[in-house]
Design a protein around this motif. Structure first.
Motif, short mmCIF file in Angstrom:
data_model
loop_
_atom_site.label_atom_id
_atom_site.label_comp_id
_atom_site.label_asym_id
_atom_site.label_seq_id
_atom_site.Cartn_x
_atom_site.Cartn_y
_atom_site.Cartn_z
N GLN A 114 0.85 -1.19 0.00
CA GLN A 114 0.00 0.00 0.00
C GLN A 114 0.89 1.24 0.00
O GLN A 114 1.60 1.50 0.97
N TYR A 115 0.89 1.97 -1.08
CA TYR A 115 1.69 3.17 -1.17
C TYR A 115 1.06 4.13 -2.16
O TYR A 115 0.20 3.75 -2.96
N SER A 116 1.48 5.34 -2.07
CA SER A 116 0.93 6.38 -2.94
C SER A 116 2.06 7.29 -3.41
O SER A 116 3.21 7.17 -2.99
N LYS A 117 1.71 8.21 -4.28
CA LYS A 117 2.68 9.18 -4.76
C LYS A 117 3.25 9.99 -3.62
O LYS A 117 4.44 10.32 -3.58
N GLU A 118 2.39 10.29 -2.64
CA GLU A 118 2.84 11.08 -1.48
C GLU A 118 3.87 10.30 -0.66
O GLU A 118 4.82 10.89 -0.13
N ASP A 119 3.68 8.96 -0.55
CA ASP A 119 4.63 8.15 0.21
C ASP A 119 6.01 8.19 -0.43
O ASP A 119 7.04 8.32 0.25
N VAL A 120 6.06 8.08 -1.76
CA VAL A 120 7.33 8.14 -2.47
C VAL A 120 7.96 9.52 -2.32
O VAL A 120 9.18 9.66 -2.15
N ALA A 121 7.13 10.55 -2.37
CA ALA A 121 7.64 11.92 -2.23
C ALA A 121 8.33 12.12 -0.88
O ALA A 121 9.35 12.81 -0.78
N LYS A 122 7.80 11.49 0.16
CA LYS A 122 8.41 11.61 1.49
C LYS A 122 9.79 10.95 1.51
O LYS A 122 10.71 11.44 2.17
N LEU A 123 9.94 9.84 0.78
CA LEU A 123 11.23 9.14 0.74
C LEU A 123 12.31 9.98 0.07
O LEU A 123 13.50 9.81 0.33
N LEU A 124 11.90 10.87 -0.82
CA LEU A 124 12.87 11.70 -1.54
C LEU A 124 13.13 13.03 -0.85
O LEU A 124 13.71 13.93 -1.44
N GLY A 125 12.72 13.13 0.41
CA GLY A 125 12.97 14.37 1.15
C GLY A 125 11.99 15.47 0.75
O GLY A 125 11.06 15.27 -0.03
N ARG A 126 12.22 16.63 1.26
CA ARG A 126 11.35 17.75 0.93
C ARG A 126 12.16 19.04 0.88
O ARG A 126 13.23 19.14 1.48
N VAL A 127 11.63 19.98 0.17
CA VAL A 127 12.26 21.29 0.05
C VAL A 127 11.43 22.31 0.82
O VAL A 127 10.22 22.43 0.59
#
Length: 442
Positions: A114-127
């Protein structure tokens, strides 16, 4: 404007960091996928083995019944059947083995993650933009500004060296500057920077040659062999492990060779000359033990680093060694599968083990900004065991900054690394005697 350039530079660095994080994530996905496929393969083998065992049991039972039928058929076909009291007594005593029990396998069920685009975005850090109030620019008077535009000659001299360091920064792009071929060796497993753009390069089997910046051979020495087993001092002396396995030699620019260090029961495998104080750092092994010894310029032992404060082994196989600008001793340790860093007092600071399940470090060096550069390569290229051919860039505290070079740049089986006086990275490889030079600082 200066601010515009700084913003653009910052954004470029962020974009580079995001792409690097994505590459690492992709690598981790590949690793996890391989592990899960291997798990399924093993489960399949177990199921098949059990079914084959049940099949063999059933075949044995059928064979048993066939033998039993043949036996009774012989009695029934006898001409003396009516007078054969034995056959009737056998019927009374007949006890046929029961049919063996078998089980129907219950196959595994795959449950999708169970994953979403938002979950992947969190793995790549944030600006994010810091919640800091912008500073007002200071407006100086004309007279003050004129004064600052006229530095004294003394200020120029004192700031010349530090200015070079302050003006350097990571480039947005890694640029291939040139290539040169080192005659006399089939490959380059280690590089030591000499003076005036010259290098000493070696292969694993022990051929050590001095070359100029065009790759022309100036001198050639036959040694005992190894990986990071030579270094050059600030004065141009070559320090290396010679033909004698447990002796370290000194060769002066005038080609005078003397024995500098005898290591006793220990075998030296990596050597580095400190740019800070001229000390000689030597990684060594003896049976299952390993250490790093610090010697002064005359070859006297002054420090032995072998275990940490908890009594644990610091090193396993420190086959490459270097020193950072803060005095940290950085080793590339094959057995530990890590970059092992201790401070100048010998206290363990950190061990960097890469971003995935396998990290096989080889050549290692540092630069004027305190970055740690280490190259990695698969243990078995055919089966893909180990990490990919990569040059990792770390800060002096062991934090991952970026993948400086990857296989996309055409690198393969990396071994030797060295940064020259112009802050260019020289890369040697196992399968060729061509050295590739890259610019990564600006």
């Amino acid at each position: 404007m200066k601010d515009t350039k700084e913003i653009k530079a910052t954004m470029d660095k962020i974009r580079t960091s995001i792409k690097a994080e994505a590459d690492i994530l992709k690598s981790l996905v590949d690793t996890v996928t391989s592990d899960k496929i291997e798990q399924i393969n093993k489960m399949e083998e177990a199921y098949i083995e059990k079914l084959q065992s049940q099949d063999a049991t059933c075949k044995d039972y059928v064979s048993y019944l066939e033998d039993l039928v043949k036996e009774f058929h012989g009695y029934l076909s006898s001409t003396k059947l009516q007078n054969n009291t034995l056959i009737f007594s056998l019927v009374d005593r007949l006890n046929i083995r029961p049919i063996p029990e078998t089980t129907k396998p219950v196959p595994p069920v795959f449950t999708a993650g169970q994953y979403s685009k938002e979950d992947v975005a969190k793995l790549l850090g944030r600006v994010t933009v810091p919640d800091t109030k912008p500073e007002n620019r200071e407006i100086k008077s004309t007279e003050t500004a004129s004064t600052h535009l006229k530095p004294t000659e003394k200020m120029k001299q004192e700031g010349e060296k530090s200015d070079v360091k302050k003006t350097l920064s990571l480039s947005f792009f890694v640029t291939k500057v040139r290539e040169y071929t080192v005659l006399g060796v089939p490959n380059l497993t280690h590089l030591s920077q000499d003076k005036s753009g010259r290098f000493w390069g070696s292969d694993y089997r022990g051929t050590l040659v001095q070359i100029d910046f065009l790759g022309n051979q100036l001198h050639k020495i036959q040694t005992n062999g190894g990986y990071g087993y030579h270094t050059v001092t600030q004065y141009g002396d070559l320090i290396y492990k010679g033909n004698k396995k447990k002796v370290i030699n000194r060769r002066t620019p005038k080609n005078a060779v003397t024995e500098l260090i005898k290591t006793g029961d220990w075998t030296p495998i990596s050597i580095h000359s400190s740019r800070i104080n001229g000390d000689i750092l030597v990684g060594m092994r003896k049976d299952e033990e390993a250490n790093v010894i610090r010697y002064n310029k005359t070859g006297k032992e002054i420090q032995n680093i072998q275990r940490d404060n908890k009594g644990q082994k610091v090193y396993g196989d420190p086959h490459y060694i270097t020193e950072n600008i803060n005095g940290d001793i950085c080793t590339s340790d094959y057995d530990k599968q890590a970059v092992v860093v201790v401070n100048k007092s010998g206290q363990h600071r950190f061990s960097y083990k890469g971003q995935g399940s396998w990290f096989i470090p080889w050549g290692i060096c540092t630069d004027l900004l305190g970055h740690i550069l280490v190259c990695t390569t698969p243990v078995n290229v055919f089966y893909g065991i180990g990490n990919r051919d990569t040059v990792y860039l770390l800060d002096q505290d062991g934090q991952f900054l970026s993948l400086l070079l990857t296989e996309q740049q055409g690198i393969n089986n990396l071994r030797g690394l060295s940064v020259d006086d112009e802050n260019n990275l020289h890369v040697g490889q196992k399968d060729t005697n061509t050295v590739t030079v890259y610019k990564y600082l600006q």
